[in-house]
Scaffold this active site. Structure first.
Site, short mmCIF file in Angstrom:
data_model
loop_
_atom_site.label_atom_id
_atom_site.label_comp_id
_atom_site.label_asym_id
_atom_site.label_seq_id
_atom_site.Cartn_x
_atom_site.Cartn_y
_atom_site.Cartn_z
N CYS A 58 0.82 -1.22 0.00
CA CYS A 58 0.00 0.00 0.00
C CYS A 58 0.86 1.27 0.00
CB CYS A 58 -1.00 -0.06 1.16
SG CYS A 58 -2.40 1.04 0.87
N HIS A 71 -3.53 -5.65 2.28
CA HIS A 71 -3.17 -5.82 3.69
C HIS A 71 -3.74 -7.17 4.13
CE1 HIS A 71 -2.19 -1.52 4.16
NE2 HIS A 71 -3.29 -1.25 3.49
N1 GLN Z 1 -1.79 7.03 2.00
C1 GLN Z 1 -1.99 6.11 0.93
C2 GLN Z 1 -3.34 6.22 0.22
O1 GLN Z 1 -4.34 6.51 0.87
C3 GLN Z 1 -1.71 4.72 1.43
C4 GLN Z 1 -2.77 4.17 2.35
C5 GLN Z 1 -2.37 2.86 3.02
O2 GLN Z 1 -1.21 2.51 3.08
N2 GLN Z 1 -3.36 2.15 3.56
O3 GLN Z 1 -3.40 5.99 -0.96
#
Ligand code: GLN
Length: 244
Positions: free
Chosen positions: A92, A199
């Site tokens: 992510c 995740h």
């Molecule tokens: N900040 C990033 C986004 O919202 C990654 C989010 C995350 O790692 N869950 O795209």
């Protein structure tokens, strides 16, 4: 063989939804094959060793993600390690960070670590939240591997020309943009570098991906029948993608 060296980077900044657990899964599955393993925790501000075997970056909110990016760029250790052939799993925010460009927490486009040719943008479209199911590569028996995870991100990520995804989205958003064939890519895979929006932690839910990452570092692995890991992977697949 010397010990397998795993580096978990900045898990206080980048460790949403239990992403730090990816290290535990790799350790467990490597030890089950008789390997000795050493885990190195690298906290924000500490220098990143560039001689380890596998590096892990997790997900995070926009603020911590921007802080992590600055430190990773200044340190340079992760880039050096990957250039020397280390394996990397980036989830992510971590996936976005290893690309060429992404928005920072102020919404400006900034340079990423440039490990893979992928670009992330924020759009006015809905946030990508929910269960994600992807079709990965074919296994040695010719079966399509189905991987699952949980996603929560605003960014949408485009792969550069000739860059391969980790899989194709069956359910959910993944990289969030149609590719030239009208399918939606998920993640990236380039050599020993794996990026994903999943995740879970993703390796607990997908033992085949965990073994793919270990294999990228250790070579062919002995079979390991972990009935609990297998049962979880199958339960998630059956619930989220019953057509399979
Ligand atoms: N900040 C990033 C986004 O919202 C990654 C989010 C995350 O790692 N869950 O795209």
């Amino acid at each position: 063989m010397s010990k397998l060296q795993i580096v978990r980077l900045y898990h206080d900044l980048l460790g949403t939804y239990g992403d730090q657990g990816n290290a535990e899964v790799l350790i467990h599955r490597a030890k089950a094959r008789g390997f000795e393993v050493e885990l190195h925790e690298v906290a924000p501000g500490e220098s990143i060793p560039d001689s380890a075997d596998i590096y892990l970056l997790g997900g995070g909110e926009d603020g911590p993600q921007s802080i992590a990016l600055e430190m990773l760029l200044v340190d340079g250790g992760l880039n050096r390690a990957v250039a020397k052939g280390a394996s990397l799993l980036a989830v992510c925010a971590g996936f976005q960070l290893i690309g060429t460009a992404l928005p920072n927490s102020a919404g400006q486009d900034v340079k990423g670590l440039e490990i893979v040719d992928v670009t992330t943008i924020y759009t006015e479209q809905e946030r990508c939240v929910g269960e994600l199911v992807i079709a990965g590569e074919l296994d040695s028996d010719g079966n399509q591997s189905i991987l699952t995870g949980f996603e929560n991100h605003q960014g949408r990520t485009k792969l550069g020309k000739g860059v391969s995804p980790l899989g194709i989205v069956l359910r959910g958003f993944g990289n969030g943009m149609a590719n030239d064939s009208g399918q939606i890519d998920e993640g990236v895979q380039m050599g020993n570098v794996f990026g994903t929006y999943m995740h879970g932690p993703v390796l607990a839910r997908n033992p085949t991906l965990a073994d793919q990452i270990l294999t990228s570092s250790l070579g062919a692995l002995a079979t390991y029948d972990d009935e609990f890991a297998q049962a979880l992977a199958l339960e998630r697949r059956a619930t989220l993608w019953p057509n399979n």
